[in-house]
Design a protein around this motif. Sequence first.
Motif, mmCIF file in Angstrom:
data_model
loop_
_atom_site.group_PDB
_atom_site.id
_atom_site.type_symbol
_atom_site.label_atom_id
_atom_site.label_comp_id
_atom_site.label_asym_id
_atom_site.label_seq_id
_atom_site.Cartn_x
_atom_site.Cartn_y
_atom_site.Cartn_z
ATOM 1 N N PRO A 75 0.657 -1.247 0.022
ATOM 2 C CA PRO A 75 0.030 -0.108 0.105
ATOM 3 C C PRO A 75 0.790 1.269 -0.006
ATOM 4 O O PRO A 75 0.434 2.217 -0.520
ATOM 5 N N TRP A 76 1.977 1.212 0.680
ATOM 6 C CA TRP A 76 2.781 2.476 0.580
ATOM 7 C C TRP A 76 3.716 2.542 -0.560
ATOM 8 O O TRP A 76 4.552 3.729 -0.592
ATOM 9 N N ALA A 172 -3.802 -4.765 13.469
ATOM 10 C CA ALA A 172 -2.448 -4.234 13.623
ATOM 11 C C ALA A 172 -1.405 -4.748 12.893
ATOM 12 O O ALA A 172 -1.469 -5.978 12.365
ATOM 13 N N VAL A 173 -0.417 -4.099 12.491
ATOM 14 C CA VAL A 173 0.834 -4.433 11.932
ATOM 15 C C VAL A 173 2.132 -4.112 12.565
ATOM 16 O O VAL A 173 2.339 -3.159 13.426
ATOM 17 N N ASP A 395 -9.095 6.736 4.438
ATOM 18 C CA ASP A 395 -9.974 5.607 4.428
ATOM 19 C C ASP A 395 -9.513 4.519 5.702
ATOM 20 O O ASP A 395 -10.131 3.639 5.759
ATOM 21 N N ALA A 396 -8.681 4.804 6.503
ATOM 22 C CA ALA A 396 -8.427 4.058 7.560
ATOM 23 C C ALA A 396 -9.446 3.920 8.584
ATOM 24 O O ALA A 396 -9.381 2.856 9.134
ATOM 25 N N LEU A 401 -6.760 -2.325 8.515
ATOM 26 C CA LEU A 401 -5.586 -2.887 8.288
ATOM 27 C C LEU A 401 -4.776 -2.442 7.169
ATOM 28 O O LEU A 401 -3.500 -2.137 7.321
ATOM 29 N N HIS A 402 -5.681 -1.503 6.138
ATOM 30 C CA HIS A 402 -4.944 -1.185 5.026
ATOM 31 C C HIS A 402 -4.270 0.278 5.780
ATOM 32 O O HIS A 402 -3.029 0.546 5.491
ATOM 33 N N GLY A 403 -4.822 1.168 6.482
ATOM 34 C CA GLY A 403 -4.115 2.065 7.223
ATOM 35 C C GLY A 403 -3.307 1.786 7.945
ATOM 36 O O GLY A 403 -2.222 2.575 7.986
ATOM 37 N N ALA A 404 -3.083 0.595 8.760
ATOM 38 C CA ALA A 404 -1.800 0.249 9.543
ATOM 39 C C ALA A 404 -0.776 -0.163 8.652
ATOM 40 O O ALA A 404 0.481 0.223 9.050
#
Length: 437
Positions: A75-76, A172-173, A395-396, A401-404
């Motif tokens: 994602p990043w 969490a990640v 959109d977190a 999960l995508h946000g983390a």
Amino acid sequence: MNMSQKPQETALSRCPGCEEPLEPGDLFCGACGYDLSAVPEPPQDRPTIAIATPAGEPPPGAGSGPAPEAVEPAPWQAPGSTPGAERSVPPGTRVDGPGASGDFELAAPAAAGAAPDPRTSPDPALTPSAGTKVCVACRAGRVDNDGYCENCGHAQPRERDHMEQELESVAAVSDRGLRHHRNEDAFAVSTTALPDGSPAVVAIVCDGVSSASRPDEASAAAAHAANEALLESLPRGTHPQQAMHEAIVAAAESVNRLAQDPGQAQEHDPHRHQNAPACTLVGAIMASGLLVVGWVGDSRVYWVPEDRSTAPARLTEDDSWAAQMVAAGLMNEAEAYADERAHAITGWLGADAYELEPHTASFKPDRPGLVVVCTDGLWNYAESAAEMAAAVPEDAYERPLHGAQVLVGHALDGGGHDNVTVALLPFAVPPQGAGSA
């Protein structure tokens, strides 16, 4: 956790076994254990590294078969970049293994009388049987209980290098980062029900103190103990703030027990608590419209409203040298956190801690938002509440999960000097008339 930060060097040599950067004078690779004393100086161009593929599958780009399926970037990462390039072999590296086909160079036959290369000539006595875990490097040796190949000695990838977990209302990640040889962070996320049947959401994040012994074990023990304590006390009706206090005490006791491990320290040893396993802890509970946070150390909780026109906030105060300087009025925040002593912590969990002082606080947000629970491996790159809010994707709230993942990527893009762990909890304001704890 790093007690100080150093700028990332730009011209480090790399390990011929795993491509990790090496420090000058290293005799072994901190990532894979490669014996560098037996390796000649590598040429300026990167060596070809052979990584095995399952039998019968051609390597990417080999032969005239169809092109390999495209891999979606993390994602990043920018479109077109190579996912995981920091850890994996360089693009275009050949892939070889039993049953693979393609245009590969063959190794020259060994000279008569030359000692066999353990990476290509495994000891028959060490060849694993079917179903046994095999080495990712030589694909021939058994992996022992310590995580090393019995044939070539290569360290195997650790399960904790990158971890992700997603539940319905929390994600969490955790990632090793780009400079540490292992991940010394840990987390636990869970959900349970209060006596009235309403849900409670829990996130615990722990950061091992790198200067202490066995920091990875300390963080894992603390996260597990705190989570288990909350899952036992919240359904009983314990107030969430009291439950958080008790959970931190339980976590501290679990870390203290590591220093009493008879395999590591003897009871008659007067120095057994010196350099004892240690970690920090930060946690959050969402229950019945309340947001409760608790912490010891310098891991943090931030509040990011879903409506970005509303100001975000940091909900915790660090147990650190920098925070003490600011509280005493001796420095402003910018000066204190620019000092090399900034991340020296004054509170932690461990047998050698001066005194356990769990901090807890309770909030009742009047609007939806996102709770960010993280170690300093993230907030080093987004220190203020405004900087953290800017790093959180829009959109977190709907995709925690995508946000983390994006936030971990933000830290890696910033340098990844430390382990990085973050948990995101979307907070929804309960309807009017709902019960409170």
